[in-house]
Design a protein around this motif. Structure first.
Motif, mmCIF file in Angstrom:
data_model
loop_
_atom_site.group_PDB
_atom_site.id
_atom_site.type_symbol
_atom_site.label_atom_id
_atom_site.label_comp_id
_atom_site.label_asym_id
_atom_site.label_seq_id
_atom_site.Cartn_x
_atom_site.Cartn_y
_atom_site.Cartn_z
ATOM 1 N N PRO A 101 47.415 10.321 34.722
ATOM 2 C CA PRO A 101 48.476 9.357 34.371
ATOM 3 C C PRO A 101 49.102 9.591 32.997
ATOM 4 C CG PRO A 101 46.633 8.226 35.399
ATOM 5 C CD PRO A 101 46.191 9.647 35.192
ATOM 6 N N LYS A 102 48.297 9.967 32.004
ATOM 7 C CA LYS A 102 48.842 10.169 30.660
ATOM 8 C C LYS A 102 49.788 11.364 30.620
ATOM 9 C CE LYS A 102 44.684 8.328 28.400
ATOM 10 N NZ LYS A 102 43.506 8.659 27.549
ATOM 11 N N VAL A 103 49.386 12.450 31.251
ATOM 12 C CA VAL A 103 50.222 13.656 31.260
ATOM 13 C C VAL A 103 51.457 13.429 32.126
ATOM 14 C CG1 VAL A 103 50.255 16.138 31.713
ATOM 15 C CG2 VAL A 103 48.154 15.066 30.896
ATOM 16 N N THR A 104 51.272 12.755 33.253
ATOM 17 C CA THR A 104 52.405 12.458 34.138
ATOM 18 C C THR A 104 53.455 11.625 33.420
ATOM 19 O OG1 THR A 104 50.970 12.557 36.080
ATOM 20 C CG2 THR A 104 53.052 11.400 36.331
ATOM 21 N N ALA A 105 53.018 10.669 32.636
ATOM 22 C CA ALA A 105 53.962 9.818 31.900
ATOM 23 C C ALA A 105 54.765 10.627 30.894
ATOM 24 C CB ALA A 105 53.204 8.694 31.200
ATOM 25 N N VAL A 106 54.125 11.565 30.234
ATOM 26 C CA VAL A 106 54.822 12.427 29.268
ATOM 27 C C VAL A 106 55.845 13.303 29.984
ATOM 28 C CG1 VAL A 106 54.512 14.391 27.701
ATOM 29 C CG2 VAL A 106 53.002 12.402 27.531
ATOM 30 N N ILE A 107 55.464 13.864 31.142
ATOM 31 C CA ILE A 107 56.394 14.690 31.917
ATOM 32 C C ILE A 107 57.628 13.869 32.300
ATOM 33 C CG2 ILE A 107 56.730 15.886 34.111
ATOM 34 C CD1 ILE A 107 53.802 16.726 33.984
ATOM 35 N N GLN A 108 57.417 12.663 32.799
ATOM 36 C CA GLN A 108 58.535 11.816 33.227
ATOM 37 C C GLN A 108 59.463 11.479 32.062
ATOM 38 O OE1 GLN A 108 56.167 8.696 34.956
ATOM 39 N NE2 GLN A 108 56.338 9.514 37.034
ATOM 40 N N LYS A 109 58.886 11.216 30.902
ATOM 41 C CA LYS A 109 59.686 10.887 29.719
ATOM 42 C C LYS A 109 60.511 12.089 29.269
ATOM 43 C CE LYS A 109 59.230 9.192 24.968
ATOM 44 N NZ LYS A 109 58.272 8.737 23.901
ATOM 45 N N GLN A 110 59.880 13.270 29.251
ATOM 46 C CA GLN A 110 60.580 14.467 28.792
ATOM 47 C C GLN A 110 61.656 14.897 29.791
ATOM 48 O OE1 GLN A 110 60.119 15.887 25.744
ATOM 49 N NE2 GLN A 110 61.842 17.247 26.221
ATOM 50 N N LEU A 111 61.398 14.708 31.079
ATOM 51 C CA LEU A 111 62.384 15.067 32.103
ATOM 52 C C LEU A 111 63.699 14.326 31.908
ATOM 53 C CD1 LEU A 111 60.255 15.271 35.385
ATOM 54 C CD2 LEU A 111 61.584 17.129 34.383
ATOM 55 N N LYS A 112 63.617 13.124 31.392
ATOM 56 C CA LYS A 112 64.823 12.325 31.170
ATOM 57 C C LYS A 112 65.546 12.706 29.878
ATOM 58 C CE LYS A 112 62.853 8.305 33.576
ATOM 59 N NZ LYS A 112 62.383 6.904 33.410
ATOM 60 N N LYS A 113 64.862 13.504 29.036
ATOM 61 C CA LYS A 113 65.437 13.813 27.723
ATOM 62 C C LYS A 113 65.971 15.246 27.638
ATOM 63 C CE LYS A 113 62.605 13.993 24.152
ATOM 64 N NZ LYS A 113 61.765 13.570 23.014
ATOM 65 N N LEU A 114 65.133 16.239 27.988
ATOM 66 C CA LEU A 114 65.548 17.645 27.878
ATOM 67 C C LEU A 114 64.590 18.519 28.661
ATOM 68 C CD1 LEU A 114 67.511 19.656 26.434
ATOM 69 C CD2 LEU A 114 65.763 19.844 24.632
ATOM 70 N N TRP A 115 65.099 19.221 29.679
ATOM 71 C CA TRP A 115 64.265 20.132 30.461
ATOM 72 C C TRP A 115 64.095 21.466 29.751
ATOM 73 C CZ3 TRP A 115 64.947 20.366 36.451
ATOM 74 C CH2 TRP A 115 64.847 19.083 37.000
#
Length: 466
Positions: free
Chosen positions: A76-90
């Motif tokens: 869950p912690k890593v997934t949350a970071v991925i989701q946040k970064q996906l919305k900012k810059l790939w």
């Protein structure tokens, strides 16, 4: 099987038959060869130490995608970071300066001892090892690189030269200048005793060494010296070594071997490279890096697999001095330093610390090994149990006296039974004779007890049938 509160999604995708047809017609044909089982596993979803197949059957994952998923499937912690970064810059090129790259490099460097502070980010372990080969040759001005028999360092044309296992060798010219010395394997090799290795479980071979001495180490170092005398020029580029062999079957060396080997390599102008692709990021339990368990500091460290919990990010870490030799031409990696990859890798480091996965690897891994040693003493076909933390090998033999490898068909039969009872493990070794147990570092003692019961039943069933 231990309980799990997570509920996977219902699978509504293509049929097994469709997947197998596509695998046969459109996928790399090697994927057909490496399907472990007579009845393949069709994975649909994962959560922490668990995997579910398309039929909803749950498996305890003790192989972690070949020691790659470190902190947990879809943590869950890593997934949350991925989701946040996906919305900012790939993605953006590292020609530009973006915070994710620099925050991660600073964080990763803090986990390494001086002078290992310069980081090159890559996409695969093979690429990391090939880059290390290139840098070593440029820095030293020498060409030849020493590695162990039984080693695996990658599948690119250069790293296949480093690799010393015929299963991964194609009948073409690979990297020249790669020399393979005897692996100091204290179970299968010609020398070894019951006090040689840094492991909670030792071999069953008797040891007659005086206190503070190791005859096996002396003889294996002599073999390395003979390699220098007969197979290598007077000056070499590097020595590559995994702190514990991974694909080779969790092979461990005598306690002081790497310390003495590093000294000999440096006397010949070479640098020492620790391949931490499988042993890094706390997997061995006692230390964050496998080389620390040997009381050495390499000149370069390559890392992959657990660095990104399954996300494709890898790295080479070296010294300022060696890095300064690598500016004679331009080196550029399109995806090295990708912001999404850096955010994921940074989150993995945070999660390892916050979840105490290194501590868990040590204590749960030690419990698993010591319990497995009891099964070794119970069954004639279990020759050796070895490793540190959650980097474990169980070497199977026809009998303990001969140490002759258990045949591949027998290994496959046992592996199939273990899978059918709900546990996934791997296999390796030069002869395919070693079960590789490299779990996600979030497993529990309850999970271990379940696996021990499964493994005992599979071995008992096999021996009863023979």
């Amino acid at each position: 099987m231990p309980p799990c509160s997570f509920k996977p999604e219902e699978y509504k995708g293509m049929s097994k038959e469709q997947m197998m047809e596509i695998r046969k017609q459109n996928c790399n044909p090697m994927t057909m060869k490496i399907t472990y089982y007579k009845k393949p596993v069709f994975i649909h979803q994962g959560y922490m130490q668990w995997l579910w197949d398309v039929d909803g059957k749950r498996y305890l994952d003790l192989f972690a995608g070949v020691a790659t998923v470190s902190v947990g499937h879809c943590h869950p912690k890593v997934t949350a970071v991925i989701q946040k970064q996906l919305k900012k810059l790939w993605h953006t090129t590292n020609i530009y300066i973006h915070p994710e790259l620099h925050e991660y490099c600073d964080k990763l460097a803090s986990y390494l001892p001086d002078p290992l502070k310069v980081i090159y980010l890559t996409n695969s372990g093979s690429e990391a090892n090939e880059l290390a080969m290139l840098m070593a040759r440029l820095h030293t001005g020498n060409f030849d690189i020493i590695t162990f028999r039984g080693s695996y360092h990658g599948g690119s044309q250069q790293t296949v030269g480093l690799t010393a296992n015929s299963s991964y060798k194609f009948p073409i010219a690979t990297s020249s200048g790669c020399i393979h010395t005897m692996c100091p394997d204290v179970f299968r090799g010609p020398w070894g005793g019951s006090y040689c290795r840094d492991s909670p479980v030792q071999t069953i071979r008797q040891c007659s060494c005086a206190q503070g001495a190791c005859i096996a180490n002396k003889h294996y170092i002599e073999q390395l010296e003979e390699t220098f005398a007969t197979s290598a020029p007077s000056q070499i580029a590097a020595f590559f070594g995994e702190p514990i062999q991974g694909m080779g079957g969790a092979v461990q060396y005598p306690k002081n071997y790497l310390k003495e080997a590093y000294k000999l390599v440096r006397q010949r102008g070479g640098i020492c490279i620790a391949d931490e692709v499988q042993t890094g990021f706390g997997r061995t339990g006692s230390h964050f890096w496998g080389f620390q368990g040997h009381d050495v500091i390499p000149d370069m460290v390559t890392m992959a697999k657990g660095i990104g919990n399954g996300f494709p990010v890898r790295a080479v870490v070296t010294t300022q001095e060696i890095a300064a030799s690598f500016v004679k031409a331009s080196h550029f990696n399109t995806f090295g330093g990708n912001p999404l990859a850096c955010a994921v890798a940074s989150s993995v480091l945070d999660t390892i610390r916050e979840d105490s996965t290194q501590h868990n690897s040590l204590h749960v891994g030690t419990y698993l090994m010591t319990q497995m040693a009891e099964l070794r003493d119970k069954y004639e076909i279990i020759g050796d149990v070895r490793g540190k933390g959650l980097q474990i090998g169980v070497e199977m033999v026809k009998d303990k006296g001969s140490r002759e490898p258990l045949p591949p068909e027998a290994m496959s039969e046992i592996l199939e039974d273990i899978k059918d009872m709900g546990v996934l493990i791997g296999k390796g070794g030069v002869y395919g004779q070693t079960f590789r147990i490299q779990p996600l570092m979030c497993i529990t003692r309850e999970d271990v007890d379940f696996f021990l019961a499964v493994f005992n039943k599979a071995i008992s069933g096999y021996t009863d049938r023979k």
